[in-house]
Scaffold this motif. Sequence first.
Motif, mmCIF file in Angstrom:
data_model
loop_
_atom_site.group_PDB
_atom_site.id
_atom_site.type_symbol
_atom_site.label_atom_id
_atom_site.label_comp_id
_atom_site.label_asym_id
_atom_site.label_seq_id
_atom_site.Cartn_x
_atom_site.Cartn_y
_atom_site.Cartn_z
ATOM 1 N N PRO A 69 0.807 -1.217 0.000
ATOM 2 C CA PRO A 69 0.000 0.000 0.000
ATOM 3 C C PRO A 69 0.845 1.275 0.000
ATOM 4 N N PHE A 70 0.565 2.146 -0.956
ATOM 5 C CA PHE A 70 1.155 3.472 -0.997
ATOM 6 C C PHE A 70 0.010 4.483 -0.870
ATOM 7 N N VAL A 71 0.266 5.588 -0.205
ATOM 8 C CA VAL A 71 -0.792 6.565 0.062
ATOM 9 C C VAL A 71 -0.386 7.934 -0.460
ATOM 10 N N ARG A 72 -1.268 8.537 -1.271
ATOM 11 C CA ARG A 72 -1.055 9.921 -1.688
ATOM 12 C C ARG A 72 -1.691 10.837 -0.651
ATOM 13 N N VAL A 73 -0.880 11.735 -0.108
ATOM 14 C CA VAL A 73 -1.362 12.655 0.918
ATOM 15 C C VAL A 73 -1.756 13.983 0.278
ATOM 16 N N PRO A 74 -2.552 14.795 0.973
ATOM 17 C CA PRO A 74 -2.908 16.111 0.437
ATOM 18 C C PRO A 74 -1.693 17.032 0.371
ATOM 19 N N TYR A 75 -1.769 18.005 -0.479
ATOM 20 C CA TYR A 75 -0.703 18.992 -0.649
ATOM 21 C C TYR A 75 -0.492 19.775 0.644
ATOM 22 N N GLN A 76 0.766 19.896 1.056
ATOM 23 C CA GLN A 76 1.152 20.646 2.248
ATOM 24 C C GLN A 76 0.346 20.216 3.475
ATOM 25 N N CYS A 77 0.201 18.915 3.665
ATOM 26 C CA CYS A 77 -0.606 18.398 4.770
ATOM 27 C C CYS A 77 0.127 18.421 6.106
ATOM 28 N N GLY A 78 1.439 18.538 6.080
ATOM 29 C CA GLY A 78 2.205 18.611 7.319
ATOM 30 C C GLY A 78 2.837 17.296 7.719
ATOM 31 N N MET A 91 3.361 1.830 3.097
ATOM 32 C CA MET A 91 4.740 1.450 2.801
ATOM 33 C C MET A 91 5.444 2.523 1.979
ATOM 34 N N GLY A 92 4.756 3.620 1.752
ATOM 35 C CA GLY A 92 5.345 4.724 1.007
ATOM 36 C C GLY A 92 4.352 5.855 0.905
ATOM 37 N N ILE A 93 4.887 7.052 0.686
ATOM 38 C CA ILE A 93 4.051 8.245 0.591
ATOM 39 C C ILE A 93 4.230 8.877 -0.787
ATOM 40 N N ILE A 94 3.102 9.243 -1.394
ATOM 41 C CA ILE A 94 3.099 9.925 -2.689
ATOM 42 C C ILE A 94 2.836 11.403 -2.413
ATOM 43 N N PHE A 95 3.842 12.229 -2.693
ATOM 44 C CA PHE A 95 3.759 13.659 -2.401
ATOM 45 C C PHE A 95 3.377 14.434 -3.665
ATOM 46 N N PRO A 96 2.220 15.111 -3.660
ATOM 47 C CA PRO A 96 1.811 15.896 -4.839
ATOM 48 C C PRO A 96 2.424 17.292 -4.837
ATOM 49 N N HIS A 97 2.464 17.889 -6.014
ATOM 50 C CA HIS A 97 2.830 19.303 -6.182
ATOM 51 C C HIS A 97 4.177 19.660 -5.551
ATOM 52 N N ILE A 98 5.149 18.803 -5.741
ATOM 53 C CA ILE A 98 6.516 19.126 -5.334
ATOM 54 C C ILE A 98 7.127 20.005 -6.421
ATOM 55 N N ASN A 99 7.698 21.127 -6.030
ATOM 56 C CA ASN A 99 8.189 22.084 -7.019
ATOM 57 C C ASN A 99 9.707 22.240 -7.053
ATOM 58 N N THR A 100 10.361 22.081 -5.913
ATOM 59 C CA THR A 100 11.795 22.348 -5.826
ATOM 60 C C THR A 100 12.514 21.214 -5.115
ATOM 61 N N ALA A 101 13.839 21.253 -5.208
ATOM 62 C CA ALA A 101 14.649 20.271 -4.492
ATOM 63 C C ALA A 101 14.443 20.405 -2.988
ATOM 64 N N GLY A 146 10.405 0.434 3.858
ATOM 65 C CA GLY A 146 9.031 0.643 4.297
ATOM 66 C C GLY A 146 8.558 2.073 4.257
ATOM 67 N N SER A 147 9.270 2.928 3.535
ATOM 68 C CA SER A 147 8.857 4.336 3.452
ATOM 69 C C SER A 147 9.272 4.925 2.106
ATOM 70 N N THR A 148 8.836 4.283 1.054
ATOM 71 C CA THR A 148 9.168 4.719 -0.307
ATOM 72 C C THR A 148 8.647 6.138 -0.552
ATOM 73 N N VAL A 149 9.492 6.988 -1.114
ATOM 74 C CA VAL A 149 9.127 8.382 -1.366
ATOM 75 C C VAL A 149 8.854 8.585 -2.859
ATOM 76 N N PHE A 150 7.590 8.885 -3.168
ATOM 77 C CA PHE A 150 7.169 9.218 -4.527
ATOM 78 C C PHE A 150 7.074 10.738 -4.645
ATOM 79 N N ILE A 151 7.724 11.291 -5.633
ATOM 80 C CA ILE A 151 7.587 12.712 -5.936
ATOM 81 C C ILE A 151 6.762 12.838 -7.204
ATOM 82 N N MET A 152 5.588 13.451 -7.102
ATOM 83 C CA MET A 152 4.759 13.637 -8.280
ATOM 84 C C MET A 152 5.290 14.806 -9.103
#
Length: 263
Positions: A69-78, A91-101, A146-152
Amino acid sequence: MLQNNLLQKVSENHICKAFGIKVVKSNEVILLAKAAGYDAVFIDLEHSVLSTQDASILCSSALLSKITPFVRVPYQCGQGFVQRVLDGGAMGIIFPHINTAEDAKRAVSTTKFPPHGKRSLTAAVPQFEFQRVGAKDVIQQLDSTGSTVFIMVETVECLNNIDAIAAMQGVDVLLIGANDLSLELGILGEWEHWKFQNALHKIANAAQKSGKILGVAGLYARPDICKMLVREHGARFVLGHLDVGLLAMAMNRNVELLRDMEM
């Protein structure tokens, strides 16, 4: 700890077949995904009214079914919200609207334990089936698999900074968000447009150069483009469709079948 199917599939040079969940929150949807042959679920908390409790129940069911299971969280959710999702079994978080390094660096920090990040440690989590596991083992395994980082990749600014984002330590997947990306480019849904095609190649090249996993989402009606990304650019995470989309297509086909009975 339970296996991360994405990392396993990548190691075998296969694609991780993912199914998106945004409206159906019962355990049965996980069993249906398992029976169909999906490797992972993409639980959407950005564009849905699903709660963190719903996500945790789905994550636990997926883990027991050997679907990752991977979960997309809301933008700037904290950071606190992200930690609750991870503690709930993601097992991982999908981060939306990433703009910079710097955005990517903060995303990584929320998912990893010190010294690599700021995640807080808790005992008995679903990823270990609530078994008692030594703290050092929990940290090592969750940080590594157990904490895969997805950058959208779905904004023009992200596209302009893609090489620096891809090079960020701790980023695992560059996930093409086709709909928002084409919207930002001013060519919504024009998948053949040179701007969109150039963007795909730019993202793919950044992933390859930095040794990151390339993923694709949003191109549900264009399997030809997905196939191109898989075969020519080595994409290894593909979101096949969402529950609501598959249900709508199946229902439409069924109604047409019923209408034909009257002809």
